[in-house]
Motif scaffolding. Structure first.
Motif, mmCIF file in Angstrom:
data_model
loop_
_atom_site.group_PDB
_atom_site.id
_atom_site.type_symbol
_atom_site.label_atom_id
_atom_site.label_comp_id
_atom_site.label_asym_id
_atom_site.label_seq_id
_atom_site.Cartn_x
_atom_site.Cartn_y
_atom_site.Cartn_z
ATOM 1 N N PHE A 16 -32.931 56.757 22.779
ATOM 2 C CA PHE A 16 -33.304 55.373 22.518
ATOM 3 C C PHE A 16 -34.715 55.340 21.939
ATOM 4 O O PHE A 16 -35.585 56.114 22.334
ATOM 5 C CB PHE A 16 -33.199 54.505 23.778
ATOM 6 C CG PHE A 16 -34.191 54.837 24.853
ATOM 7 C CD1 PHE A 16 -35.366 54.104 24.994
ATOM 8 C CD2 PHE A 16 -33.959 55.881 25.739
ATOM 9 C CE1 PHE A 16 -36.284 54.410 25.986
ATOM 10 C CE2 PHE A 16 -34.869 56.196 26.732
ATOM 11 C CZ PHE A 16 -36.036 55.457 26.857
ATOM 12 N N GLU A 17 -34.929 54.456 20.970
ATOM 13 C CA GLU A 17 -36.211 54.337 20.274
ATOM 14 C C GLU A 17 -36.696 52.895 20.377
ATOM 15 O O GLU A 17 -36.310 52.044 19.571
ATOM 16 C CB GLU A 17 -36.055 54.736 18.800
ATOM 17 C CG GLU A 17 -35.605 56.169 18.599
ATOM 18 C CD GLU A 17 -35.332 56.498 17.134
ATOM 19 O OE1 GLU A 17 -35.333 57.699 16.802
ATOM 20 O OE2 GLU A 17 -35.109 55.567 16.330
ATOM 21 N N PRO A 18 -37.533 52.573 21.379
ATOM 22 C CA PRO A 18 -38.030 51.198 21.525
ATOM 23 C C PRO A 18 -39.075 50.865 20.467
ATOM 24 O O PRO A 18 -40.029 51.609 20.258
ATOM 25 C CB PRO A 18 -38.649 51.201 22.927
ATOM 26 C CG PRO A 18 -39.009 52.622 23.192
ATOM 27 C CD PRO A 18 -38.022 53.469 22.436
ATOM 28 N N GLU A 59 -37.041 45.291 18.886
ATOM 29 C CA GLU A 59 -35.680 45.808 18.999
ATOM 30 C C GLU A 59 -35.738 47.232 19.515
ATOM 31 O O GLU A 59 -36.805 47.857 19.556
ATOM 32 C CB GLU A 59 -34.971 45.792 17.634
ATOM 33 C CG GLU A 59 -35.606 46.737 16.616
ATOM 34 C CD GLU A 59 -34.893 46.706 15.265
ATOM 35 O OE1 GLU A 59 -34.737 47.788 14.674
ATOM 36 O OE2 GLU A 59 -34.507 45.625 14.820
ATOM 37 N N THR A 60 -34.587 47.737 19.921
ATOM 38 C CA THR A 60 -34.468 49.137 20.322
ATOM 39 C C THR A 60 -33.344 49.766 19.512
ATOM 40 O O THR A 60 -32.229 49.217 19.459
ATOM 41 C CB THR A 60 -34.162 49.267 21.826
ATOM 42 O OG1 THR A 60 -35.233 48.676 22.572
ATOM 43 C CG2 THR A 60 -34.034 50.728 22.234
ATOM 44 N N GLN A 61 -33.643 50.876 18.861
ATOM 45 C CA GLN A 61 -32.617 51.594 18.119
ATOM 46 C C GLN A 61 -31.992 52.642 19.043
ATOM 47 O O GLN A 61 -32.702 53.389 19.722
ATOM 48 C CB GLN A 61 -33.222 52.253 16.878
ATOM 49 C CG GLN A 61 -33.720 51.233 15.865
ATOM 50 C CD GLN A 61 -34.263 51.849 14.601
ATOM 51 O OE1 GLN A 61 -34.270 53.063 14.442
ATOM 52 N NE2 GLN A 61 -34.721 51.020 13.680
ATOM 53 N N LEU A 62 -30.670 52.683 19.047
ATOM 54 C CA LEU A 62 -29.934 53.545 19.960
ATOM 55 C C LEU A 62 -29.112 54.569 19.182
ATOM 56 O O LEU A 62 -28.376 54.207 18.262
ATOM 57 C CB LEU A 62 -28.997 52.716 20.836
ATOM 58 C CG LEU A 62 -29.622 51.548 21.617
ATOM 59 C CD1 LEU A 62 -28.537 50.713 22.270
ATOM 60 C CD2 LEU A 62 -30.613 52.061 22.638
ATOM 61 N N ARG A 109 -28.134 48.917 17.502
ATOM 62 C CA ARG A 109 -29.358 48.164 17.745
ATOM 63 C C ARG A 109 -29.196 47.282 18.970
ATOM 64 O O ARG A 109 -28.132 46.710 19.204
ATOM 65 C CB ARG A 109 -29.697 47.281 16.539
ATOM 66 C CG ARG A 109 -30.571 47.983 15.524
ATOM 67 C CD ARG A 109 -30.946 47.034 14.412
ATOM 68 N NE ARG A 109 -31.887 47.658 13.496
ATOM 69 C CZ ARG A 109 -32.176 47.200 12.292
ATOM 70 N NH1 ARG A 109 -31.611 46.110 11.850
ATOM 71 N NH2 ARG A 109 -33.043 47.809 11.513
ATOM 72 N N SER A 110 -30.285 47.160 19.724
ATOM 73 C CA SER A 110 -30.299 46.289 20.894
ATOM 74 C C SER A 110 -31.553 45.432 20.863
ATOM 75 O O SER A 110 -32.522 45.758 20.166
ATOM 76 C CB SER A 110 -30.268 47.136 22.171
ATOM 77 O OG SER A 110 -30.506 46.336 23.308
ATOM 78 N N GLY A 126 -35.100 44.124 21.922
ATOM 79 C CA GLY A 126 -36.227 44.918 22.412
ATOM 80 C C GLY A 126 -36.503 44.747 23.890
ATOM 81 O O GLY A 126 -37.006 45.653 24.552
#
Length: 365
Positions: free
Chosen positions: A310-312, A316-319, A331-332, A334
């Protein structure tokens, strides 16, 4: 008025052809961005427009006048280079006015033009400073100002922001866009950074190996890529592209992946896919999202996935997900806390998916 046309333009270095029959029409006052990886020919095209490179064959026309044999200084263009190319012994005023001085422009007109452009670019208090006394962004604005004072019909930018840090690049992107609105001239901008291309351009020209892959507005290229190269090059993160095969069962069509994941193909008029046809499935990360009570997607478009990385990013957070053996980016929000190795429910908006032919890489769905 400054329309620009490429008619079957070819460039060779010795026996090696690096630009292959380019045809392109650029409208008056349009902001065009040439984008592509290193070695795709974008800077060579820009240099041919400027007259710094000879054309091997074909024609370049400015306002319907062939300029192949016209000297650079007589083409009515101005170019901003990757390095600022400022004279270190001259102050800002003299750097900006140097071209006008060579053209023997009257001193009063030079003073008026430099002060006017200095005001537009926020350089009015820096005109007596020398380049070593300026920041990188200020130097780049001086280089832009040197081009602006000539009042060219076409501005050429050759990766002007690549030497700047990330924060300054964002600031200068806005400056260049404001510049286009103020001077209302045709602008042609070269970059390898697709974020710059998306944020600046009226239209983007995507180049690869000396060929034009696609021309269109930023949103056209983002939502309707013609092949896997454009799909993977435009957008951050790039589109998920996964090899798959078409399966047909009675009246239904499915996409089958090696790991066991199977997706239904929404019906589209005029599109008929063959069973066992090898394809490349494409879907952007923002169309693969964690499911919550607000999600309105069919149940057969929802799957369980395992979070690998996971990349916060704050907003947003990229998964990086493993969905039944298939790796995809999602994408999720943030604010939602997601951890590595967590299993979550995902929904895929398959109305936004693309299918590319595995052999030709061209879009078929």
């Amino acid at each position: 008025m400054a329309e620009l046309k490429f008619n079957n333009v070819v460039k060779q270095f010795g026996k090696t052809e690096v630009v292959h029959g380019i045809n392109l029409d650029i409208k008056d006052k349009e902001f065009i961005v040439l984008v592509g990886p290193s070695g795709c020919g974008k800077s060579t095209l820009l240099r041919m427009i400027a007259g710094l490179e000879e054309i091997s064959s074909g024609t370049i026309l400015i306002d319907n006048k062939i300029v192949n044999d016209i000297a650079p200084k007589d083409r009515g263009l101005a170019m901003v280079f990757q390095n600022y190319a400022l004279y270190p012994h001259m102050n800002v005023f003299n750097n900006m006015s140097f071209g006008l001085t060579l053209m023997k422009t009257p001193k009063e007109e030079i003073k008026q033009r430099v002060e006017e452009v200095g005001h537009i670019l926020g350089l009015e208090d820096l005109l007596l400073r020398k380049p070593h006394e300026l920041s990188g962004g200020q130097r780049q604005r001086v280089a832009m100002g040197r081009a602006m004072v000539r009042k060219p019909s076409i501005f050429l930018f050759d990766e002007p922001l690549s030497n700047l840090d990330a924060k300054l690049r964002i600031q200068m992107r806005a400056e260049i866009k404001l510049l286009h609105q103020r001077v209302n001239s045709t602008m042609i901008y070269v970059t390898h950074d697709q974020v710059e291309a998306m944020t600046l351009a009226d239209r983007i020209v995507v180049l690869k190996d000396g060929h034009i892959e696609q021309v269109g507005t930023p949103l056209d290229l983002f939502s309707k890529p013609v092949n896997t190269f454009v799909a993977g090059f435009i957008g951050t993160p790039p589109m998920n592209l996964v090899e798959c095969k078409i399966n047909k069962e009675q009246d239904a069509t499915f996409i089958q992946f090696e790991g066991g994941l199977r997706l239904p193909v929404p019906d589209k008029k005029g599109i008929d896919l063959s069973s066992d046809q090898k394809m490349i499935f494409g879907l952007r990360a923002e169309e693969i999202v964690p499911v919550d009570t607000r999600t309105q997607l069919p149940k057969e478009w929802m799957f369980k996935g395992n979070v690998m990385v996971f990349e916060p990013l704050g907003n947003e957070t990229q998964l990086h997900m493993d969905i039944m053996g298939v790796r995809m980016m999602s994408r999720s929000e943030g604010r939602r806390i997601i951890r590595a190795n967590e299993e979550i429910n995902l929904g895929m908006n398959l109305n936004e998916m693309h299918l590319f032919d595995a052999k030709t890489t061209r879009v078929v769905y």
